[in-house]
Design an enzyme around this catalytic site. Structure first.
Site, short mmCIF file in Angstrom:
data_model
loop_
_atom_site.label_atom_id
_atom_site.label_comp_id
_atom_site.label_asym_id
_atom_site.label_seq_id
_atom_site.Cartn_x
_atom_site.Cartn_y
_atom_site.Cartn_z
N PRO A 1 -32.93 69.63 53.67
CG PRO A 1 -32.40 71.64 52.64
CD PRO A 1 -32.95 71.01 54.00
CD GLU A 2 -30.96 63.83 54.39
OE1 GLU A 2 -30.52 62.71 54.01
OE2 GLU A 2 -32.22 63.55 55.12
#
Length: 274
Positions: free
Chosen positions: A2-3
């Site tokens: 997850p960014e």
DNA sequence: CAAGGACCCTGTTTGC
DNA sequence: TGCAAACAGGGTCCTT
């Protein structure tokens, strides 16, 4: 992984589910999650609180509980799923469960157990973020003056600088590669060698890549799921990331893979200037 | 003191 | 074919 776009997608889905509700019960099954605080202490401090805000800073989720902030980093494989949505959520690697006052069950899953939960008051939270995070790349403070100054004083590569959370909060491996491709800048270029025009292009490119990621509800490579259980679609629109050997959509040269800043790095050797 | 590497983890992929 | 080694990578800590 997850960014910013993935975490923002999680935030947007959780906000309407959580806002205004109280945490009826909290159970944490993994002592690593809350280190150095014990799970029992975190369970006790969360239980009974009302969620008055669901925010994001960089890759961090912030659940505002009045006098305390519940701060979550998903790291590599962390994810939240809300139940009642068909009961289709995975049963393995559930590290914590939260039950809300309306019966909603929020499950926290994390295969590799890198994710973190911490409780900070407002002063601690502000100090925590200000000492490690730079500006939000989608905000006004991330401009040519800021990035130009940071890059000018650096002796590392542009990719390493983009991955540094003090440069722009929330950029990870995917959106670093995608934005460098959009800007036509080689990932291994010395950061200080970028021209003013390239810096301007890179700012626009990063914003576009992140916004595209948000529109596509993030990228699902393996573990990432949105809280409603759905996959992101950004992986279908990658220009270079994981596309080794495929033709560059701008110049048709085959996309190359290398290693920059210790990370797998995909780029077009033909149209990203060395 | 900036920059690079090890480490934390576990599931998956690679290579012999 | 089978199994061990390598790999994936965000952030922190340590070393150079």
């Amino acid at each position: 992984m997850p960014e910013l776009p993935e975490v923002e997608t999680v935030r947007r889905q959780l906000e309407p589910v959580l806002l205004g509700h109280r945490l009826s019960s909290v159970s944490i099954a993994d002592s690593r999650l809350t280190r150095p605080t014990s799970p029992q202490v975190v369970e006790q401090r969360l239980t009974g609180r009302q969620i008055v805000g669901v925010e994001r800073r960089g890759k961090y989720l912030i659940f505002e509980l009045g006098t305390v902030n519940w701060i979550v980093h998903l790291r590599m494989t962390g994810s939240f799923t809300t139940t009642d949505a068909g009961g289709r959520e995975p049963e393995t690697h559930i590290r914590a469960r939260v039950v809300l006052d309306d019966g909603t069950v929020l499950r926290y899953r994390d295969v590799r157990r890198f994710g973190t939960w911490s409780l900070l008051d407002d002063v601690e939270r502000d100090a925590f973020f200000s000492e490690r995070l730079g500006p939000e790349p989608l905000g006004e403070a991330f401009d040519e003056a800021w990035l130009g100054t940071r890059l000018a004083g650096s002796r590392s590569t542009i990719k390493a600088m983009l991955l540094d959370q003090a440069t722009a909060a929330g950029v990870g491996n995917i959106y670093a590669d995608e934005s460098l491709w959009r800007a036509g800048v080689h990932p291994a270029r010395p950061a200080a060698s970028l021209t003013g025009a390239e810096i301007e292009r890179l700012i626009d490119a990063l914003r576009e890549a992140l916004q595209q990621g948000i529109r596509r509800q993030g990228a699902t490579l393996r573990d990432y799921r949105a809280p409603d259980g759905t996959n992101g679609a950004m992986q279908d629109e990658f220009a270079v990331y994981t596309r080794e050997g495929e033709p560059c959509e701008r110049c048709a040269a085959p996309v190359a893979k290398t290693r920059v800043a210790g990370r797998g790095t995909w780029f077009c050797p033909s149209c990203q200037d060395k």
